[in-house]
Design a protein around this motif. Structure first.
Motif, PDB file in Angstrom:
ATOM      1  N   GLY A  93     -14.191   1.604 -14.315  1.00 30.70           N
ATOM      2  CA  GLY A  93     -13.215   2.506 -13.589  1.00 30.70           C
ATOM      3  C   GLY A  93     -13.326   1.341 -12.986  1.00 30.70           C
ATOM      4  N   VAL A  94     -11.759   1.636 -12.458  1.00 30.29           N
ATOM      5  CA  VAL A  94     -11.220   0.449 -11.027  1.00 30.29           C
ATOM      6  C   VAL A  94     -10.854   1.271  -9.694  1.00 30.29           C
ATOM      7  N   ILE A  95     -11.180   1.385  -8.571  1.00 30.59           N
ATOM      8  CA  ILE A  95     -10.534   1.784  -7.454  1.00 30.59           C
ATOM      9  C   ILE A  95     -10.043   0.463  -6.560  1.00 30.59           C
ATOM     10  N   GLU A  96      -8.875   0.759  -6.463  1.00 28.98           N
ATOM     11  CA  GLU A  96      -8.252  -0.648  -5.293  1.00 28.98           C
ATOM     12  C   GLU A  96      -7.655   0.382  -4.414  1.00 28.98           C
ATOM     13  N   ALA A  97      -7.682  -0.710  -2.911  1.00 33.95           N
ATOM     14  CA  ALA A  97      -6.260   0.090  -1.849  1.00 33.95           C
ATOM     15  C   ALA A  97      -6.466  -1.601  -1.766  1.00 33.95           C
ATOM     16  N   ASN A  98      -4.987  -1.589  -1.070  1.00 38.53           N
ATOM     17  CA  ASN A  98      -4.063  -3.176  -0.643  1.00 38.53           C
ATOM     18  C   ASN A  98      -3.554  -2.623   0.514  1.00 38.53           C
ATOM     19  N   LEU A  99      -3.400  -2.743   1.370  1.00 41.31           N
ATOM     20  CA  LEU A  99      -3.216  -2.597   2.333  1.00 41.31           C
ATOM     21  C   LEU A  99      -1.762  -3.756   2.977  1.00 41.31           C
ATOM     22  N   PHE A 100      -0.731  -3.971   3.313  1.00 45.15           N
ATOM     23  CA  PHE A 100      -0.102  -4.641   3.505  1.00 45.15           C
ATOM     24  C   PHE A 100       0.984  -4.582   5.124  1.00 45.15           C
ATOM     25  N   HIS A 101       1.475  -5.874   5.935  1.00 48.69           N
ATOM     26  CA  HIS A 101       2.106  -5.673   6.858  1.00 48.69           C
ATOM     27  C   HIS A 101       2.985  -6.940   6.503  1.00 48.69           C
ATOM     28  N   GLY A 141      10.949  -5.072   7.305  1.00 49.09           N
ATOM     29  CA  GLY A 141       8.906  -5.105   7.697  1.00 49.09           C
ATOM     30  C   GLY A 141       8.386  -3.641   8.116  1.00 49.09           C
ATOM     31  N   GLY A 142       7.230  -3.524   8.299  1.00 45.29           N
ATOM     32  CA  GLY A 142       6.609  -2.576   8.676  1.00 45.29           C
ATOM     33  C   GLY A 142       4.688  -2.939   7.519  1.00 45.29           C
ATOM     34  N   THR A 143       4.160  -1.506   7.666  1.00 46.47           N
ATOM     35  CA  THR A 143       3.544  -1.493   6.964  1.00 46.47           C
ATOM     36  C   THR A 143       2.812  -0.578   5.676  1.00 46.47           C
ATOM     37  N   LYS A 144       2.299  -1.265   4.750  1.00 42.90           N
ATOM     38  CA  LYS A 144       2.118  -0.470   2.984  1.00 42.90           C
ATOM     39  C   LYS A 144       0.751   0.057   3.467  1.00 42.90           C
ATOM     40  N   LEU A 145       0.151   0.841   2.642  1.00 48.19           N
ATOM     41  CA  LEU A 145      -1.484   1.109   2.024  1.00 48.19           C
ATOM     42  C   LEU A 145      -0.233   1.666   0.505  1.00 48.19           C
ATOM     43  N   TYR A 146      -1.337   1.159  -0.088  1.00 52.71           N
ATOM     44  CA  TYR A 146      -2.100   2.142  -1.366  1.00 52.71           C
ATOM     45  C   TYR A 146      -2.925   2.093  -2.455  1.00 52.71           C
ATOM     46  N   LEU A 147      -3.444   2.833  -3.168  1.00 52.83           N
ATOM     47  CA  LEU A 147      -4.293   3.123  -3.532  1.00 52.83           C
ATOM     48  C   LEU A 147      -3.906   3.546  -5.070  1.00 52.83           C
ATOM     49  N   SER A 148      -4.861   2.139  -5.487  1.00 50.03           N
ATOM     50  CA  SER A 148      -4.629   1.733  -7.129  1.00 50.03           C
ATOM     51  C   SER A 148      -5.998   2.232  -7.655  1.00 50.03           C
ATOM     52  N   PRO A 149      -5.729   3.414  -8.718  1.00 45.87           N
ATOM     53  CA  PRO A 149      -7.099   3.467  -9.704  1.00 45.87           C
ATOM     54  C   PRO A 149      -6.305   2.704 -11.267  1.00 45.87           C
ATOM     55  N   GLY A 150      -7.728   2.175 -11.690  1.00 48.61           N
ATOM     56  CA  GLY A 150      -7.241   1.533 -12.952  1.00 48.61           C
ATOM     57  C   GLY A 150      -8.484   1.598 -14.228  1.00 48.61           C
ATOM     58  N   LEU A 151      -8.315   0.521 -15.101  1.00 42.61           N
ATOM     59  CA  LEU A 151      -9.541   0.892 -16.110  1.00 42.61           C
ATOM     60  C   LEU A 151     -10.028  -0.949 -16.539  1.00 42.61           C
ATOM     61  N   GLN A 152     -10.773  -1.731 -16.923  1.00 41.62           N
ATOM     62  CA  GLN A 152     -11.119  -2.309 -17.492  1.00 41.62           C
ATOM     63  C   GLN A 152     -11.766  -2.384 -18.597  1.00 41.62           C
ATOM     64  N   TYR A 153     -11.520  -3.013 -19.946  1.00 37.30           N
ATOM     65  CA  TYR A 153     -12.323  -3.350 -20.809  1.00 37.30           C
ATOM     66  C   TYR A 153     -12.635  -5.103 -21.077  1.00 37.30           C
ATOM     67  N   VAL A 154     -14.200  -4.931 -20.745  1.00 37.81           N
ATOM     68  CA  VAL A 154     -14.719  -6.296 -20.777  1.00 37.81           C
ATOM     69  C   VAL A 154     -15.619  -7.236 -21.816  1.00 37.81           C
ATOM     70  N   GLN A 173       3.828   4.530   4.593  1.00 41.09           N
ATOM     71  CA  GLN A 173       4.946   3.421   4.077  1.00 41.09           C
ATOM     72  C   GLN A 173       5.786   3.966   5.349  1.00 41.09           C
ATOM     73  N   ASP A 174       4.955   2.847   6.502  1.00 39.18           N
ATOM     74  CA  ASP A 174       5.745   3.290   7.727  1.00 39.18           C
ATOM     75  C   ASP A 174       7.111   1.471   7.881  1.00 39.18           C
ATOM     76  N   LEU A 175       7.567   1.675   7.583  1.00 38.82           N
ATOM     77  CA  LEU A 175       8.951   0.465   6.961  1.00 38.82           C
ATOM     78  C   LEU A 175      10.055   0.467   8.525  1.00 38.82           C
ATOM     79  N   GLY A 176      10.462  -0.376   9.462  1.00 41.76           N
ATOM     80  CA  GLY A 176      11.675  -0.358   9.728  1.00 41.76           C
ATOM     81  C   GLY A 176      12.903   0.017   9.212  1.00 41.76           C
ATOM     82  N   GLY A 177      13.068   0.951  10.082  1.00 43.41           N
ATOM     83  CA  GLY A 177      14.558   1.465   9.507  1.00 43.41           C
ATOM     84  C   GLY A 177      14.953   2.221   8.306  1.00 43.41           C
ATOM     85  N   THR A 178      15.986   1.864   7.866  1.00 42.01           N
ATOM     86  CA  THR A 178      16.039   1.941   6.738  1.00 42.01           C
ATOM     87  C   THR A 178      15.498   1.537   4.945  1.00 42.01           C
TER      88      THR A 178
END
Length: 303
Positions: free
Chosen positions: A230-238, A253-266, A282-287
């Motif tokens: 089981g995989v859980i990831e957080a991705n912060l972009f600015h 421009g602006g800032t985004k934060l993702y929470l990302s659940p996933g699976l891997q078979y290894v 999602q704190d983004l500029g204007g429109t």
């Protein structure tokens, strides 16, 4: 930050996070790890992407869909140094309403901008049942994608083009802590975008974390063909604001934060994986157009 450009921001993060050539290990699904690629061996990663963005604060009621694939090839030069190349192919469709009320569609597809980079392990500590590594990386995004595509309405907006036309350096550092039951990874990176065609995407910063936890089998033993994580990831972009002919675009421009659940078979030689990226901030500029979700699925092999 536009949804279109956040894809190119993530390209380097999808570089193959590989183990030694004779053993594939769990790894982050949306960014790199510090695990090694054995000297003289290759790792190949293929991911398929489906992104949708339709949360439009403007009257244009924009609806964006992006489908594509990202191919990554890594090579172990030494036990510490690995080289990577990334090549995307993207199909972008944008529906929007013109000021006169006409609903139109604009689309493009093709090879995007390639990236090449090197990753070097500067610290490693191998212990019984666990290991810890720190590996900085640096590279360059190349203008291999078309950056002057047109349709019946004229030249496509720069974020909709397959490529940016610019040469953009990037770098960062990734840290990996691996045990028999789980792995934790973290990455920080920065990309300095340059100007082309009178347009300059804002510089980009991202910080990522990932936890991969073994779900099956619960107990390790001989003869197990594969492992489910089981995989859980957080991705912060600015991203800083884009510039058009030297003037900042307030609707970018602006800032985004993702929470990302996933699976891997290894297994010993390959990994199958899938993950869903869900925006929680999602704190983004204007429109600027906001993402709905992104789905990634693919595989990775060592040889």
């Amino acid at each position: 930050m536009t949804p279109l450009h956040s894809i190119t921001l993530a390209m380097v993060a999808l570089a193959a996070s590989a183990g030694v050539a004779t053993e594939v290990r769990a790894a982050p699904e949306t960014f790199n790890s510090a695990l090694p690629v054995s000297k003289g061996n290759f790792v190949f990663r293929q991911q398929f992407l489906d992104l949708k963005a339709s949360d439009d604060p403007s009257a244009a009621d924009r609806n964006l869909e992006v489908r594509g694939s990202i191919s990554v090839l890594g090579y172990g030069v030494t036990s510490d140094l690995a080289l990577f190349g990334i090549l995307p192919y993207l199909d972008k469709d944008l529906d929007l309403t013109m000021p006169a009320g006409q609903r139109i569609s604009r689309s493009t597809n093709g090879i995007g901008d390639a990236q090449i980079f090197a990753r070097y392990t500067v610290f490693q500590n191998d212990m019984r049942g666990s290991n810890f590594r720190i590996a900085p990386f640096a590279g360059l995004k190349l203008p291999t994608g078309a950056d002057n595509d047109r349709d019946s309405f004229g030249r496509l907006p720069q974020p909709l083009q397959p490529g940016s036309g610019s040469w953009d350096p990037f770098g960062g550092v990734v840290v990996t802590w691996q045990t028999l039951d789980y792995e934790i990874d973290a990455q920080a990176s920065y990309k300095a975008n340059t100007e082309a065609n009178g347009f300059e995407f804002g510089d980009e910063f991202r910080f990522d974390t990932s936890l991969q936890y073994r779900l099956l089998p619960r107990e390790l033993g001989p003869g197990v063909p594969g492992f489910l994580y089981g995989v859980i990831e957080a991705n912060l972009f600015h991203q800083a604001k884009n510039k058009i002919n030297g003037t900042k675009d307030p609707n970018s421009g602006g800032t985004k934060l993702y929470l990302s659940p996933g699976l891997q078979y290894v297994t010993r030689k390959w990994i199958a994986e899938a993950i869903v990226q869900i925006p929680v901030i999602q704190d983004l500029g204007g429109t600027a157009l906001e993402d709905d979700y992104a789905v990634r699925a693919g595989f990775r092999v060592n040889f």
